[in-house]
Design a protein around this motif. Sequence first.
Motif, PDB file in Angstrom:
ATOM      1  N   ARG A 135       0.845  -1.190   0.000  1.00 40.36           N
ATOM      2  CA  ARG A 135       0.000   0.000   0.000  1.00 40.36           C
ATOM      3  C   ARG A 135       0.883   1.242   0.000  1.00 40.36           C
ATOM      4  NH1 ARG A 135      -3.926   0.449   4.774  1.00 40.36           N
ATOM      5  NH2 ARG A 135      -2.221  -0.576   5.866  1.00 40.36           N
ATOM      6  N   VAL A 136       0.402   2.271  -0.655  1.00 38.60           N
ATOM      7  CA  VAL A 136       1.107   3.544  -0.629  1.00 38.60           C
ATOM      8  C   VAL A 136       0.853   4.187   0.733  1.00 38.60           C
ATOM      9  CG1 VAL A 136       1.335   5.829  -1.658  1.00 38.60           C
ATOM     10  CG2 VAL A 136       0.851   3.837  -3.103  1.00 38.60           C
ATOM     11  N   GLY A 137       1.943   4.382   1.488  1.00 41.38           N
ATOM     12  CA  GLY A 137       1.800   5.007   2.797  1.00 41.38           C
ATOM     13  C   GLY A 137       1.848   6.523   2.724  1.00 41.38           C
ATOM     14  N   ALA A 142      11.338  12.926  -3.316  1.00 46.79           N
ATOM     15  CA  ALA A 142      11.297  13.461  -4.683  1.00 46.79           C
ATOM     16  C   ALA A 142       9.873  13.346  -5.211  1.00 46.79           C
ATOM     17  CB  ALA A 142      12.254  12.693  -5.591  1.00 46.79           C
ATOM     18  N   PRO A 143       9.455  14.238  -6.121  1.00 44.37           N
ATOM     19  CA  PRO A 143       8.119  14.134  -6.696  1.00 44.37           C
ATOM     20  C   PRO A 143       7.888  12.761  -7.325  1.00 44.37           C
ATOM     21  CG  PRO A 143       9.102  16.238  -7.272  1.00 44.37           C
ATOM     22  CD  PRO A 143      10.183  15.424  -6.623  1.00 44.37           C
ATOM     23  N   GLY A 144       6.816  12.107  -6.906  1.00 47.39           N
ATOM     24  CA  GLY A 144       6.496  10.790  -7.438  1.00 47.39           C
ATOM     25  C   GLY A 144       6.976   9.630  -6.585  1.00 47.39           C
ATOM     26  N   PHE A 145       7.908   9.892  -5.653  1.00 49.05           N
ATOM     27  CA  PHE A 145       8.389   8.797  -4.805  1.00 49.05           C
ATOM     28  C   PHE A 145       7.369   8.523  -3.712  1.00 49.05           C
ATOM     29  CE2 PHE A 145      10.619   6.750  -1.343  1.00 49.05           C
ATOM     30  CZ  PHE A 145      11.424   5.836  -1.997  1.00 49.05           C
ATOM     31  N   ALA A 146       7.107   7.242  -3.448  1.00 51.09           N
ATOM     32  CA  ALA A 146       6.179   6.852  -2.393  1.00 51.09           C
ATOM     33  C   ALA A 146       6.782   5.738  -1.559  1.00 51.09           C
ATOM     34  CB  ALA A 146       4.851   6.397  -2.991  1.00 51.09           C
ATOM     35  N   TYR A 147       6.545   5.811  -0.269  1.00 51.95           N
ATOM     36  CA  TYR A 147       6.929   4.735   0.640  1.00 51.95           C
ATOM     37  C   TYR A 147       5.800   3.710   0.643  1.00 51.95           C
ATOM     38  CZ  TYR A 147      10.710   7.647   2.453  1.00 51.95           C
ATOM     39  OH  TYR A 147      11.852   8.394   2.582  1.00 51.95           O
ATOM     40  N   GLY A 180      10.005   0.844  -2.535  1.00 53.60           N
ATOM     41  CA  GLY A 180       9.820   2.091  -3.249  1.00 53.60           C
ATOM     42  C   GLY A 180      10.419   2.013  -4.638  1.00 53.60           C
ATOM     43  N   ILE A 181      10.105   3.009  -5.443  1.00 52.62           N
ATOM     44  CA  ILE A 181      10.637   3.101  -6.803  1.00 52.62           C
ATOM     45  C   ILE A 181      11.188   4.507  -6.993  1.00 52.62           C
ATOM     46  CG2 ILE A 181      10.138   2.879  -9.265  1.00 52.62           C
ATOM     47  CD1 ILE A 181       7.625   1.282  -8.491  1.00 52.62           C
ATOM     48  N   TYR A 182      12.432   4.599  -7.443  1.00 56.73           N
ATOM     49  CA  TYR A 182      13.035   5.907  -7.692  1.00 56.73           C
ATOM     50  C   TYR A 182      12.404   6.508  -8.949  1.00 56.73           C
ATOM     51  CZ  TYR A 182      16.688   5.127  -4.198  1.00 56.73           C
ATOM     52  OH  TYR A 182      17.378   4.919  -3.022  1.00 56.73           O
ATOM     53  N   PRO A 183      11.764   7.691  -8.825  1.00 54.52           N
ATOM     54  CA  PRO A 183      11.076   8.271  -9.985  1.00 54.52           C
ATOM     55  C   PRO A 183      12.023   8.956 -10.966  1.00 54.52           C
ATOM     56  CG  PRO A 183      10.802   9.679  -8.083  1.00 54.52           C
ATOM     57  CD  PRO A 183      11.523   8.454  -7.604  1.00 54.52           C
ATOM     58  N   ARG A 184      13.223   9.274 -10.536  1.00 51.62           N
ATOM     59  CA  ARG A 184      14.212   9.925 -11.391  1.00 51.62           C
ATOM     60  C   ARG A 184      15.593   9.575 -10.865  1.00 51.62           C
ATOM     61  NH1 ARG A 184      13.069  16.062  -9.191  1.00 51.62           N
ATOM     62  NH2 ARG A 184      14.265  15.893  -7.250  1.00 51.62           N
ATOM     63  N   GLU A 185      16.615   9.813 -11.659  1.00 52.10           N
ATOM     64  CA  GLU A 185      17.970   9.532 -11.194  1.00 52.10           C
ATOM     65  C   GLU A 185      18.309  10.444 -10.020  1.00 52.10           C
ATOM     66  OE1 GLU A 185      22.433  10.234 -12.837  1.00 52.10           O
ATOM     67  OE2 GLU A 185      21.139   8.999 -14.113  1.00 52.10           O
ATOM     68  N   SER A 186      18.829   9.846  -8.964  1.00 50.86           N
ATOM     69  CA  SER A 186      19.171  10.609  -7.766  1.00 50.86           C
ATOM     70  C   SER A 186      20.084   9.778  -6.883  1.00 50.86           C
ATOM     71  CB  SER A 186      17.906  10.981  -6.990  1.00 50.86           C
ATOM     72  OG  SER A 186      17.261   9.816  -6.517  1.00 50.86           O
ATOM     73  N   PHE A 211       1.209   7.343  -7.777  1.00 44.76           N
ATOM     74  CA  PHE A 211       0.810   6.781  -6.496  1.00 44.76           C
ATOM     75  C   PHE A 211       0.125   7.827  -5.623  1.00 44.76           C
ATOM     76  CE2 PHE A 211       4.704   3.816  -6.872  1.00 44.76           C
ATOM     77  CZ  PHE A 211       3.963   2.868  -7.550  1.00 44.76           C
ATOM     78  N   THR A 212      -0.950   7.418  -4.965  1.00 48.63           N
ATOM     79  CA  THR A 212      -1.616   8.259  -3.982  1.00 48.63           C
ATOM     80  C   THR A 212      -1.782   7.461  -2.698  1.00 48.63           C
ATOM     81  OG1 THR A 212      -3.785   7.556  -4.822  1.00 48.63           O
ATOM     82  CG2 THR A 212      -2.872   9.616  -5.693  1.00 48.63           C
ATOM     83  N   PRO A 213      -1.765   8.119  -1.525  1.00 48.80           N
ATOM     84  CA  PRO A 213      -1.858   7.392  -0.256  1.00 48.80           C
ATOM     85  C   PRO A 213      -3.062   6.459  -0.211  1.00 48.80           C
ATOM     86  CG  PRO A 213      -1.252   9.668   0.158  1.00 48.80           C
ATOM     87  CD  PRO A 213      -1.567   9.567  -1.317  1.00 48.80           C
TER      88      PRO A 213
END
Length: 224
Positions: A135-137, A142-147, A180-186, A211-213
């Motif tokens: 589940r998205v917590g 970063a924009p788009g990153f979700a735990y 999680g998934i990295y939304p961009r290189e970082s 992703f939304t909570p």
Amino acid sequence: MSLTSAPTAGVPTRLLPMGDTAILVETSNIDAVLALSATLGQLAATRQGVWADVDDIVPAARTVLVVARGGTDLAALARLIERAGAATTVSDSVADAGRVEIPVRYDGPDLEDVARHTGLTPREVVEAHTGMPWRVGFGGFAPGFAYLVGGDSRLTVPRRPSPRTAVPAGAVALAGDFSGIYPRESPGGWQLIGTTDVVLWDVDRTPPALFTPGMVVTFVEVGS
């Protein structure tokens, strides 16, 4: 302004003022956060009374930040939040935030290390990661990153001792009891177990974040 704890019959809360326009609601765990933020979101959507002054509700690991407009009666808002917390239980169904499947190539450079940390084989790591929905917590750095929470408890692993200076976009990772998934290189210190081509943040999409909570996320293994 002094804010106090809500009754313990529902979700346990402790309310703290955050400047002149926000209230930080502390609670016990991510399940309580998801239940409470869903309740508060439904109330804010009514735009009735003081709820019309609420601009944002931001969940985190153990807190919910309620952001209002300048001039809002925060004492009145706090009373409504307390009432909502008392009426909400963790067993309440979270508002339907949707479901999404994420195709993953399990080719990450840390897959073997994760197997060693967990006592599983690499194949068992993949099966554990895909075998239970997550589940998205809450959102992250970063924009788009979700735990993502609620996966197989056997996949609890530490962060890497030395973070990488560059993690590619689409890297699927584990750290602690999160995925999680990295939304961009970082830069990043999570354990990388796979990659996906799914776009997590797109300014031309409504909403931009995939992703939304509360959303249910299922990982599906695909070939290279």
